[in-house]
Design a protein around this motif. Structure first.
Motif, mmCIF file in Angstrom:
data_model
loop_
_atom_site.group_PDB
_atom_site.id
_atom_site.type_symbol
_atom_site.label_atom_id
_atom_site.label_comp_id
_atom_site.label_asym_id
_atom_site.label_seq_id
_atom_site.Cartn_x
_atom_site.Cartn_y
_atom_site.Cartn_z
ATOM 1 N N ILE A 24 21.839 27.376 -12.824
ATOM 2 C CA ILE A 24 20.478 27.206 -13.303
ATOM 3 C C ILE A 24 19.970 28.393 -14.121
ATOM 4 O O ILE A 24 19.040 28.254 -14.905
ATOM 5 N N ASP A 25 20.592 29.548 -13.985
ATOM 6 C CA ASP A 25 20.141 30.719 -14.751
ATOM 7 C C ASP A 25 20.931 30.900 -16.050
ATOM 8 O O ASP A 25 20.898 31.969 -16.659
ATOM 9 N N ALA A 26 21.619 29.838 -16.491
ATOM 10 C CA ALA A 26 22.518 29.944 -17.650
ATOM 11 C C ALA A 26 21.808 30.321 -18.938
ATOM 12 O O ALA A 26 22.438 30.839 -19.868
ATOM 13 N N HIS A 27 20.494 30.049 -19.047
ATOM 14 C CA HIS A 27 19.750 30.397 -20.258
ATOM 15 C C HIS A 27 18.798 31.573 -20.041
ATOM 16 O O HIS A 27 18.119 31.999 -20.976
ATOM 17 N N THR A 28 18.712 32.066 -18.814
ATOM 18 C CA THR A 28 17.790 33.158 -18.506
ATOM 19 C C THR A 28 18.328 34.467 -19.071
ATOM 20 O O THR A 28 19.476 34.842 -18.794
ATOM 21 N N PRO A 29 17.540 35.183 -19.875
ATOM 22 C CA PRO A 29 18.009 36.458 -20.441
ATOM 23 C C PRO A 29 18.512 37.398 -19.349
ATOM 24 O O PRO A 29 17.863 37.559 -18.307
ATOM 25 N N ILE A 152 14.436 29.693 -10.011
ATOM 26 C CA ILE A 152 14.133 28.334 -10.455
ATOM 27 C C ILE A 152 12.959 28.326 -11.423
ATOM 28 O O ILE A 152 12.976 27.618 -12.441
ATOM 29 N N GLU A 153 11.943 29.143 -11.134
ATOM 30 C CA GLU A 153 10.779 29.201 -12.022
ATOM 31 C C GLU A 153 11.158 29.782 -13.381
ATOM 32 O O GLU A 153 10.723 29.287 -14.426
ATOM 33 N N ASP A 154 11.965 30.834 -13.385
ATOM 34 C CA ASP A 154 12.402 31.432 -14.654
ATOM 35 C C ASP A 154 13.211 30.426 -15.475
ATOM 36 O O ASP A 154 13.095 30.370 -16.704
ATOM 37 N N ALA A 155 14.034 29.627 -14.794
ATOM 38 C CA ALA A 155 14.880 28.668 -15.495
ATOM 39 C C ALA A 155 14.053 27.614 -16.218
ATOM 40 O O ALA A 155 14.410 27.166 -17.320
ATOM 41 N N LYS A 156 12.945 27.203 -15.617
ATOM 42 C CA LYS A 156 12.082 26.204 -16.259
ATOM 43 C C LYS A 156 11.602 26.680 -17.617
ATOM 44 O O LYS A 156 11.484 25.892 -18.561
ATOM 45 N N HIS A 158 13.139 28.266 -19.671
ATOM 46 C CA HIS A 158 14.245 28.230 -20.639
ATOM 47 C C HIS A 158 14.918 26.858 -20.668
ATOM 48 O O HIS A 158 16.049 26.727 -21.142
ATOM 49 N N GLY A 159 14.220 25.851 -20.165
ATOM 50 C CA GLY A 159 14.643 24.468 -20.352
ATOM 51 C C GLY A 159 15.570 23.881 -19.323
ATOM 52 O O GLY A 159 16.022 22.741 -19.480
ATOM 53 N N LEU A 160 15.879 24.599 -18.239
ATOM 54 C CA LEU A 160 16.816 24.083 -17.241
ATOM 55 C C LEU A 160 16.093 23.675 -15.961
ATOM 56 O O LEU A 160 15.262 24.424 -15.431
ATOM 57 N N VAL A 161 16.431 22.489 -15.463
ATOM 58 C CA VAL A 161 15.880 21.986 -14.207
ATOM 59 C C VAL A 161 17.044 21.516 -13.346
ATOM 60 O O VAL A 161 17.951 20.822 -13.823
ATOM 61 N N LEU A 162 17.012 21.896 -12.071
ATOM 62 C CA LEU A 162 18.045 21.478 -11.128
ATOM 63 C C LEU A 162 17.532 20.293 -10.323
ATOM 64 O O LEU A 162 16.472 20.369 -9.694
ATOM 65 N N GLY A 163 18.270 19.191 -10.365
ATOM 66 C CA GLY A 163 17.877 18.017 -9.612
ATOM 67 C C GLY A 163 18.242 18.132 -8.147
ATOM 68 O O GLY A 163 19.086 18.943 -7.756
ATOM 69 N N GLU A 164 17.595 17.296 -7.324
ATOM 70 C CA GLU A 164 17.901 17.300 -5.895
ATOM 71 C C GLU A 164 19.328 16.839 -5.624
ATOM 72 O O GLU A 164 19.849 17.032 -4.529
ATOM 73 N N ASN A 165 19.962 16.254 -6.646
ATOM 74 C CA ASN A 165 21.365 15.859 -6.552
ATOM 75 C C ASN A 165 22.325 16.993 -6.853
ATOM 76 O O ASN A 165 23.546 16.805 -6.884
ATOM 77 N N GLY A 166 21.786 18.200 -7.116
ATOM 78 C CA GLY A 166 22.618 19.362 -7.376
ATOM 79 C C GLY A 166 23.145 19.460 -8.785
ATOM 80 O O GLY A 166 24.012 20.290 -9.065
ATOM 81 N N VAL A 167 22.600 18.647 -9.718
ATOM 82 C CA VAL A 167 23.058 18.631 -11.109
ATOM 83 C C VAL A 167 21.999 19.255 -12.010
ATOM 84 O O VAL A 167 20.792 19.020 -11.829
ATOM 85 N N TYR A 169 19.948 19.822 -15.553
ATOM 86 C CA TYR A 169 19.506 19.051 -16.714
ATOM 87 C C TYR A 169 18.841 20.013 -17.690
ATOM 88 O O TYR A 169 18.001 20.830 -17.310
ATOM 89 N N ASP A 170 19.262 19.916 -18.956
ATOM 90 C CA ASP A 170 18.860 20.866 -19.988
ATOM 91 C C ASP A 170 17.969 20.164 -21.006
ATOM 92 O O ASP A 170 18.439 19.334 -21.797
ATOM 93 N N SER A 171 16.684 20.501 -21.004
ATOM 94 C CA SER A 171 15.760 19.875 -21.951
ATOM 95 C C SER A 171 16.070 20.275 -23.380
ATOM 96 O O SER A 171 15.723 19.560 -24.323
ATOM 97 N N ASN A 172 16.760 21.406 -23.563
ATOM 98 C CA ASN A 172 17.158 21.815 -24.913
ATOM 99 C C ASN A 172 18.165 20.838 -25.513
ATOM 100 O O ASN A 172 18.336 20.782 -26.735
ATOM 101 N N LYS A 173 18.835 20.066 -24.659
ATOM 102 C CA LYS A 173 19.778 19.054 -25.116
ATOM 103 C C LYS A 173 19.193 17.639 -25.018
ATOM 104 O O LYS A 173 19.902 16.652 -25.161
ATOM 105 N N GLY A 174 17.884 17.568 -24.756
ATOM 106 C CA GLY A 174 17.240 16.270 -24.621
ATOM 107 C C GLY A 174 17.467 15.604 -23.281
ATOM 108 O O GLY A 174 17.218 14.400 -23.134
ATOM 109 N N GLU A 175 17.897 16.362 -22.273
ATOM 110 C CA GLU A 175 18.175 15.787 -20.958
ATOM 111 C C GLU A 175 16.930 15.825 -20.081
ATOM 112 O O GLU A 175 16.190 16.810 -20.080
#
Length: 328
Positions: A24-29, A152-156, A158-167, A169-175
């Protein structure tokens, strides 16, 4: 087993396939340049496109993290064991709800068995790209990680949200989160209050083993680093042993356990009835049960490796350290 059959059970360091969006921190500086590797089992990666080299798990998972200088992995906690040894570089490991309860610096060959039930992170503080190898308890590695709320808050942002299913989702990719899938629950203040404060004085003697100490102790025999009677006492569903050139004599042996060889330094020759191979630093070899083999150092110079074997112990909280009262 033939050489070709056994070669499929070897993951060479040079063949490792990284994932740069595993968590989830993949886009966090500060955390956006790290690479995740799943060597045996899917580990705790949250990315659907994570490459898994060997899918069959022997009761634990093997992975790795590669990071350039000044890159860090954000605060998280695990439900099962998370054990690292430093393959290359210089690393700072830190822990606590905000990462300030304590820290320790590890160099090449050092081992850390980070206890369940505390938040932890790590940072490459060396001058070059560094790699740490990991063993995660359980076939499903505990079902994933629990992130500190601020991650989790920092990730939001930068466009990343973690679902309750453990996956992820990247809004930067339209997900977007799929219908019926809610965001992963964020721990609140009451949850965070259940996590204990662990000082450096409590942590280091119990959970850190130094390479030079292991080399000294392995002069004549393998050394149990993690186990019921190990340097670091724990029963996480596997044992971790350390071997040097003096620990082996090329005698053939077999075991009913799965045995994973992870080379730290030097070149090691493994021979079995169907052939032989040579392992180099960073290589991982998953040897199945009941295969008679022998092990010796293939070249002169310093040589060391770690050996991981499954046990009958159930993967779970670190043994006798914390009561299991933290959020799941």
């Amino acid at each position: 087993m033939t050489v070709d059959e056994m070669e499929k059970r070897i993951v060479r360091y040079g063949d490792l396939v990284p994932c740069r969006t595993a968590f989830i921190d993949a886009h966090t500086p500060g955390s956006d340049r790290k690479e995740n590797f799943t060597i045996i089992g899917g580990g705790v990666s949250e990315a659907a496109d994570q490459h898994v080299h060997i899918k069959e798990t022997p009761g634990f998972n093997i992975g790795a993290a590669g990071q350039p200088p000044k890159c860090r992995n954000s605060l998280h906690t695990h439900r099962t064991a998370e054990v690292f040894f430093v393959l290359s570089g210089r690393w700072r490991f830190f822990w606590g709800n905000d990462g300030t309860d304590g820290e320790v610096t590890l160099t090449e060959g050092d081992v850390i068995n980070i206890p369940t039930g505390i938040f932890r992170g790590f940072e490459n503080i060396g001058t070059d790209y560094g790699m740490i190898m990991a063993v995660l308890g359980g076939d499903d590695a505990g079902g994933g990680v629990i992130w500190a709320p601020q991650v989790i808050e920092d990730a939001k942002d930068h466009g990343l949200v973690l679902g309750e299913n453990g996956v992820l989702y990247d809004s930067n990719k339209g997900e977007d989160l799929p219908a019926g899938i809610e965001p992963m629950r964020v721990l609140d203040e009451d949850d965070m209050a259940l996590f204990p404060k662990v000082t450096t004085a409590m942590f280091v003697p119990r959970f850190v083993a130094r390479y030079l100490d292991m080399m000294a102790l392995a002069d004549c025999q393998p050394v149990t680093v993690i186990g019921q009677d190990g340097m670091l006492v724990d029963q996480p569903g596997f044992t971790l042993e350390f071997l040097s050139a003096g620990s082996v004599d090329n005698t053939a042996y077999s075991t009913d356990r799965h045995e994973i060889l992870m080379v730290m330094r030097g070149h090691w020759q493994v021979t079995w009835a169907g052939g032989q191979t040579v392992l180099a630093p960073g290589d991982v070899f998953a040897i199945p049960p009941r295969i008679e083999r022998s092990l010796k150092v293939a070249m002169s110079g310093e040589a060391s490796l770690f050996r991981v074997c499954d046990t009958d112990d159930e993967a779970g909280p670190t043994m006798n350290f914390f009561s299991d009262n933290r959020p799941h």
